[in-house]
Scaffold this active site. Structure first.
Site, mmCIF file in Angstrom:
data_model
loop_
_atom_site.group_PDB
_atom_site.id
_atom_site.type_symbol
_atom_site.label_atom_id
_atom_site.label_comp_id
_atom_site.label_asym_id
_atom_site.label_seq_id
_atom_site.Cartn_x
_atom_site.Cartn_y
_atom_site.Cartn_z
ATOM 1 N N GLU A 190 20.415 10.938 80.385
ATOM 2 C CA GLU A 190 21.350 12.006 79.997
ATOM 3 C C GLU A 190 20.894 12.682 78.703
ATOM 4 O O GLU A 190 20.926 13.916 78.593
ATOM 5 C CB GLU A 190 22.736 11.397 79.829
ATOM 6 C CG GLU A 190 23.830 12.352 79.419
ATOM 7 C CD GLU A 190 25.140 11.615 79.187
ATOM 8 O OE1 GLU A 190 25.726 11.789 78.103
ATOM 9 O OE2 GLU A 190 25.566 10.852 80.080
ATOM 10 N N HIS A 250 21.095 5.171 82.153
ATOM 11 C CA HIS A 250 21.746 6.414 82.582
ATOM 12 C C HIS A 250 21.958 7.331 81.381
ATOM 13 O O HIS A 250 21.661 8.531 81.427
ATOM 14 C CB HIS A 250 23.086 6.083 83.253
ATOM 15 C CG HIS A 250 24.027 7.245 83.410
ATOM 16 N ND1 HIS A 250 24.736 7.791 82.351
ATOM 17 C CD2 HIS A 250 24.392 7.965 84.503
ATOM 18 C CE1 HIS A 250 25.474 8.782 82.773
ATOM 19 N NE2 HIS A 250 25.289 8.911 84.070
ATOM 20 N N ASN A 251 22.465 6.777 80.278
ATOM 21 C CA ASN A 251 22.723 7.587 79.091
ATOM 22 C C ASN A 251 21.427 8.066 78.445
ATOM 23 O O ASN A 251 21.381 9.159 77.871
ATOM 24 C CB ASN A 251 23.554 6.790 78.088
ATOM 25 C CG ASN A 251 25.014 6.701 78.499
ATOM 26 O OD1 ASN A 251 25.347 6.874 79.670
ATOM 27 N ND2 ASN A 251 25.880 6.428 77.559
ATOM 28 N N LYS A 259 23.795 1.443 82.919
ATOM 29 C CA LYS A 259 24.551 2.512 82.251
ATOM 30 C C LYS A 259 23.821 2.980 80.987
ATOM 31 O O LYS A 259 23.811 4.178 80.661
ATOM 32 C CB LYS A 259 25.954 2.018 81.888
ATOM 33 C CG LYS A 259 26.813 3.030 81.118
ATOM 34 C CD LYS A 259 26.899 4.367 81.828
ATOM 35 C CE LYS A 259 27.994 5.274 81.289
ATOM 36 N NZ LYS A 259 27.983 5.532 79.870
ATOM 37 N N SER A 268 30.629 6.159 84.085
ATOM 38 C CA SER A 268 30.173 7.484 83.651
ATOM 39 C C SER A 268 31.017 8.578 84.282
ATOM 40 O O SER A 268 31.487 8.447 85.407
ATOM 41 C CB SER A 268 28.704 7.702 84.018
ATOM 42 O OG SER A 268 28.281 8.995 83.629
#
Length: 663
Positions: free
Chosen positions: A354, A350-351, A347, A293
């Protein structure tokens, strides 16, 4: 450890082709006490590169071949003196009191201001954060060639790397691949880049030379690319997810052998990584799925890295990943996440966070613009101010810059007002919502942000609907100053809920898959390099460090107090937005998540009664154990032993259609 660094010799600039590290006298107390001198001499022959040598003068290591036979170190001897009662070895009471008069105020300040130590890897030169301060005071220059010294009486710097042999390869020269390769090469690593297009390879090599990087080579031929790598070979692939990854692995692995490592650094569905790992394992090739990221800037200057796969593979590449990852307070933003699939999963979440974070900020902007009627400069100033407080984050920082950017094309107004209100997405947010449903984890903020992107994509339909679907004639009148304070609190509380949902998804899946993911470490490596880096993550790291089994971030004492304190302002924002006809799905979903989770009793009892009424799904009672079914009307029939039926349903749920146990 104390280092006495000597000034540059006047002749050094003429003797050496490259900048020569300064000579140093090193005095170490802990660990492994020693005294040694670091000197720089010209390499033999016609070359003029400096070689760094170390001469140790410590008695202990000079006269004992093995550490097990050597004298005890200083701390061990101190303990021995205590046990023997050798009072002469210690300071007097008055000396001790005088020392504490100096240190006590410092300790109180550290505690009062919550000063955190700079963390750095054992064996490194110490925290890089201190370099600027020390350099300004003393002219100190960091010697990047320093390696932790232990046991051996002398050491020389590593010889020059063999020409034409690279330590790692990067295949796929799109934006991320180019920048990640240049990042590693800029750290002194020998890097070989590869791509099926020779022109892209040459473009990256040219860019590297233009940036003063001379440790990067390349090839567009798979066999030649692999041949250029030192064994065991280590390759990072950065190509489009899905079929292109499979094709790239097939092309490269044909020329690889057992013990080599392939790392997929793209956004990939985690089960694909598990499948690929199993396939390559039959040939002894190690495979990792690594989340990365930070976008283009992060890839070039230091991303947050989330590698998952065999620990053996991580150990082979850990030094490389640490050297090119972002760094916060001397701590690299990379950590071994867990077995294969875990890195991709973290990940993905995480997105998802986000997505939620971006939607929350967009809704706050919408309220500022259409309820408070603020100008772009006013909004930019507020976000800039927020970035100096508890809301400090990368997304808040860039929002202030975006709002303040004038339009270069027309020369009139601000760029953001000319951008089409239609948000794209690449799939990771959708995966996060799908996984939330699969794992029975509520993620309403993340789901609302995804729905908002879908609705935004229906631009033509919305344009038509705006002419027939009417809302409030004017926004609700509010006190601007008071509402701005409420907006900040609503955003902060909603962000906490979004993070809570994401971390719960990671936790539940980690438990189900036996990945043993360290949530505190996830928060730590997200503090730098990545898109969701934020001051808030420091508190999240502390929460999971104090209680790794925390059922939900919202019940941590620190966060529960924040949420309760923000609740009234939060409600005012959502109500004002609704009354003004301004949609705020993520803010409202976050508030609903908070209200649902904090309530001891929900209306789910009625929903379950309805399920039993039309489907005979049974229910549980609050006053006794077991499952129950009621013949709600005369047309309902007895369904037999409810508990036996529930066991049958559970067995069916654990089996696939073919009667095979579900994974």
């Amino acid at each position: 450890e104390v280092r006495i660094q000597f000034r540059d010799a006047p002749a050094a600039d003429f003797m050496f082709d490259t900048r020569c590290p300064r000579n140093e006298l090193v005095l170490r107390i802990q660990p492994s006490e020693s005294i040694y001198i670091k000197t720089n001499v010209k390499s033999p022959g016609f070359q003029s590169d400096p070689i760094q040598g170390e001469l140790e003068v410590n008695y202990d290591k000079r006269f004992y071949e093995s550490a097990s036979e050597s004298n005890p170190d200083a701390y061990t001897r101190l303990i021995l003196d205590v046990l023997r009662g050798r009072s002469a070895a210690f300071v007097r009471d008055d000396e001790l009191k005088r020392a504490w008069e100096i240190f006590t105020p410092l300790l109180h300040q550290i505690e009062r201001d919550n000063v955190r130590p700079h963390i750095y890897k054992r064996g490194s030169r110490g925290p890089t954060a201190a370099d600027a301060f020390i350099n300004a005071r003393s002219g100190y220059i960091r010697n990047s060639d320093y390696t932790y010294y232990d046991h051996k009486p002398s050491r020389k710097s590593k010889p020059k790397k063999k020409a034409g042999v690279s330590e790692i390869g990067v295949w796929g020269m799109a934006v991320m691949g180019q920048n990640f390769a240049l990042n590693m090469a800029s750290k002194g690593l020998m890097v070989c880049v590869g791509n099926r297009s020779p022109s892209k390879v040459q473009r990256v090599i040219h860019r590297a030379k233009k940036e003063g990087i001379h440790t990067l080579t390349g090839s567009s031929d798979a066999a030649d690319f692999i041949k250029r790598l030192s064994k065991p070979r280590k390759v990072v692939i950065l190509v489009m997810a899905g079929k292109p990854v499979d094709e790239t692995i097939a092309k490269l692995s044909e020329h690889m052998e057992a013990g080599d490592v392939i790392i997929d650094g793209g956004n990939e569905w985690y089960t694909n990584s598990i499948r690929r790992s199993m396939s390559l394992a039959s040939r002894g090739i190690l495979f990792m799925g690594m989340g990365m990221s930070g976008g283009e800037e992060g890839a070039r200057n230091g991303p947050s890295l989330m590698p998952g796969g065999p620990k053996e593979a991580y150990n082979l590449v850990s030094d490389i990943l640490i050297s090119c990852a972002a760094e916060v307070n001397g701590s690299p933003c990379v950590s071994y996440i867990g077995p294969i699939g875990s890195g991709n999963y973290v990940k993905m979440v995480h997105n998802g966070i986000e997505y939620g974070d971006m939607q929350l900020i967009a809704e706050i902007y919408d309220i500022m613009k259409h309820v408070l009627c603020m100008s772009n400069d006013e909004m930019a100033a507020v976000f800039e101010d927020w970035n100096r407080g508890v809301l400090a984050s990368y997304l808040i920082e860039i929002t202030a810059k975006i709002l303040a950017r004038k339009d270069d094309v027309t020369g009139a107004g601000y760029l953001v007002d000319y951008i089409l209100d239609k948000t794209g997405s690449k799939g990771t947010g959708r995966w996060a919502v799908q996984e939330s449903a699969e794992q029975n984890v509520a993620s309403p903020t993340i789901a609302a942000s995804l729905d908002s992107r879908y609705i935004s994509s229906q631009k033509d339909e919305r344009t038509v609907a705006s002419k027939v679907l009417k809302g409030p004639a004017a926004p609700q009148k509010v006190n601007k100053k008071e509402m701005l304070g409420c907006l900040g609190k609503a955003l902060y509380a909603s962000k906490i809920c979004s993070y809570a949902q994401g971390f719960n998804l990671v936790k539940d899946t980690s438990d189900a898959m036996s990945w043993d993911i360290n949530l505190s470490e996830c928060a730590r490596i997200w503090k730098g390099g990545c898109i969701i880096r934020a001051k808030l993550l420091g508190k999240i790291q502390s929460a999971y460090s104090a209680n790794p089994d925390l059922p939900n971030l919202m019940v941590d004492p620190t966060f529960s107090a924040i949420l309760v304190e923000c609740a009234e302002s939060w409600r005012k924002v959502v109500i004002s937005s609704m009354n003004s006809g301004i949609s705020c799905p993520a803010l409202a979903s976050s508030l609903n998540y908070f209200d649902s989770y904090r309530r001891d009793r929900l209306p789910a009892n009625l929903t379950q009664a309805q399920r039993d009424f039309f489907g005979g799904h049974s229910f549980q009672r609050i006053d006794r154990e077991g499952n129950y079914h009621v013949a709600w009307t005369d047309t309902h029939k007895d369904i037999g032993d409810v508990n036996e039926r529930k066991l049958g349903e559970q067995l069916a749920a654990n089996l696939n259609l073919d009667g095979v146990p579900a994974q």
